[in-house]
Design an enzyme around this catalytic site. Structure first.
Site, mmCIF file in Angstrom:
data_model
loop_
_atom_site.group_PDB
_atom_site.id
_atom_site.type_symbol
_atom_site.label_atom_id
_atom_site.label_comp_id
_atom_site.label_asym_id
_atom_site.label_seq_id
_atom_site.Cartn_x
_atom_site.Cartn_y
_atom_site.Cartn_z
ATOM 1 C CG ASP A 52 -7.990 -4.933 6.517
ATOM 2 O OD1 ASP A 52 -6.900 -5.435 6.190
ATOM 3 O OD2 ASP A 52 -8.231 -4.504 7.650
ATOM 4 C CG ASP A 60 -4.937 -3.806 8.192
ATOM 5 O OD1 ASP A 60 -4.552 -4.709 7.420
ATOM 6 O OD2 ASP A 60 -5.470 -4.050 9.294
ATOM 7 C CG ASP A 120 -4.123 -6.866 4.635
ATOM 8 O OD1 ASP A 120 -4.219 -5.696 4.221
ATOM 9 O OD2 ASP A 120 -4.395 -7.188 5.808
ATOM 10 C CB SER A 174 -7.642 -8.501 8.240
ATOM 11 O OG SER A 174 -6.364 -7.977 7.991
#
Length: 459
Positions: free
Chosen positions: A250, A252, A248, A106
């Site tokens: 990833d 999400d 960000d 992430s």
């Protein structure tokens, strides 16, 4: 029934420095086998599992380990390639798989990596499910269970996963037009680059500038994205853009930067979305936010007659509380937001599109949102430590915390918690008309002193 204890899994999957600790190929292979056994013992003896990843150099190494683990456990594997975490959640449902796995850390730096698992509905596994997978790691059956011949799993490369996800997002925003706007999109050199290009280009903005769209395996989140939002802020001001959309690694999470360079965080996004969904009759029984959300959000929503439920940090806990309270919107100040009628996990791209639609339909100007919201001043400080849990239960720390809380009293609050993904203690202070930095420094110093004492005690 007692809650199961997890050791490997944190607030968002298993995470560590790649090729160190628990994020070595051998452990990832065993995790894959344990997840496959978990599914098999729940009535899915030969499941299909979708695997996606972000742009980190270590992802291919860990994907190979996941593939080997799944196939050796008789599981077929769908390889999605580089795709946002929410894209894997979508793919689980779209391709009708028994579950999914995401290789990503992430917002963490490139040297980290992690594994997150989804169930067949594209929902992140619960604490109890993750604890069950950990139990399988120590079960002799894990080593004895060795399918052979035609029972060994096989791999299917999925070439249209990103296109399918992007089309799915565009279908949700069919009424949205960006033709009036000049915008900056920061992809954090991560997994959202391709779907973001497809989606925002299709919406035909007046001008479109991309940042963080040149990944090299080592630059995810580096100087770009939500962890370095100043880069997007400077680009918005330099280009004279109407706003910036900032993801960000990833994909999400999403935050916005208005035309004046001010950050529109997750709390303000939730504030807008809640009013919009309430007007549409699509909010359910309230809104779920975490303990980190600004007190101003709760005040604003209560003025609108909207119930607010608080939960622990982590979008899994947001989702679980949404289920319990029949709430169709929930999220975090950090930009993890779940709009349950559309997604089953934090989805930065979906949130961005829904937020822009909400602003249009409610007649809101993004440059005025920050002043209208008027958040309580907050100060967040991270303190690097060796033993998070022992520090937070230490009498010296508790005494210092009580003293600081007495200074804040009714004007605000202090919230201290261990990071679920890094060796950090996070200190959040929120209050009006107070020197928050000095209080945070006092707490941070006490934490550092106790951490050093514990180190000396151990050695």
């Amino acid at each position: 029934m007692d809650k199961k204890i997890r050791c490997l899994f944190g607030t968002d999957g298993v995470r560590d420095v790649a090729n160190k600790g628990v994020m070595i190929p051998e452990m990832v292979l065993r995790l894959a086998r344990a997840y496959a056994l978990f599914l098999a013992e729940r009535g899915m003896p030969r499941p299909k599992i979708a695997i996606g990843m972000d742009t980190r150099l270590s992802c291919q190494m860990l994907q190979s380990a996941l593939e080997a683990g799944f196939m050796s456990a008789g599981t077929d594997v769908l390889i999605l390639g580089v795709i946002p975490t929410a894209g894997v959640s979508f793919a689980v449902r779209h391709y009708n798989t028994a579950g999914g796995a995401v290789i990503s850390a992430s917002h963490n730096p490139a040297e980290y990596n992690g594994i997150k698992f989804f169930d067949r509905n594209g929902v992140k596994l619960s604490d109890d499910d993750e604890a069950s997978i950990e139990e399988y790691l120590g079960d002799s059956m894990l080593d004895e269970w060795r399918p052979t011949g035609a029972s060994i799993g096989h791999i299917v490369e999925v070439s249209d996963a990103v296109d399918s996800y992007a089309k799915h997002m565009l279908a949700k925003a069919s009424s949205l037009s960006l033709s009036r706007y000049k915008l900056v999109v920061d992809c954090a050199n991560g997994a959202v680059i391709e779907p973001a290009r497809l989606v925002f280009s299709a919406l035909k903005p007046k001008e479109l500038f991309f940042l963080g769209d040149e990944p090299n395996g080592l630059n995810i989140n580096e100087g770009v994205g939500v962890m370095c939002i100043d880069t997007a802020r400077e680009a918005v001001l330099r280009q004279g853009a109407d706003f910036g959309v900032v993801f960000d690694g990833d994909g999400d999470r999403v935050l916005f930067v208005d035309g004046k360079g001010r950050v529109i965080d997750g709390d303000m996004i939730i504030w807008v979305l809640a009013r919009w969904l309430c007007k549409r009759g699509a909010l359910g029984d309230g809104v779920v936010v975490t303990v980190m959300s600004n007190m101003a959000l709760e005040e604003h929503l209560k003025e609108e007659g909207i119930a607010v439920y608080r939960c622990s940090v982590g979008d899994r806990y947001v989702y679980e509380t949404m289920q319990k309270t029949n709430s169709l919107l929930g999220g975090e100040q950090s930009g993890h937001i779940i709009i349950k009628n559309h997604v089953q996990t934090g989805d930065g791209l979906c949130t961005a599109l829904m937020f822009l639609m909400a602003c249009d339909e409610l007649g809101l100007k993004m440059d005025e949102l920050f002043d209208e919201f008027s958040p309580y001043p907050q100060f967040l400080q991270n303190v690097k430590v060796r033993n998070k849990e022992k520090i937070l239960s230490h009498p010296g720390f508790l005494k210092c915390l009580k003293k600081c809380e007495e200074r804040v009293r009714e004007n605000g609050r202090i919230f201290v918690r261990p990071s679920g993904t890094e060796p950090l203690v996070r200190i959040l202070l929120e209050a009006k008309d107070m020197d928050l930095k000095s209080i945070a420094r006092e707490l941070a110093l006490q934490i550092q002193i106790i951490d050093e004492e514990l180190k000396n005690t151990i050695t």
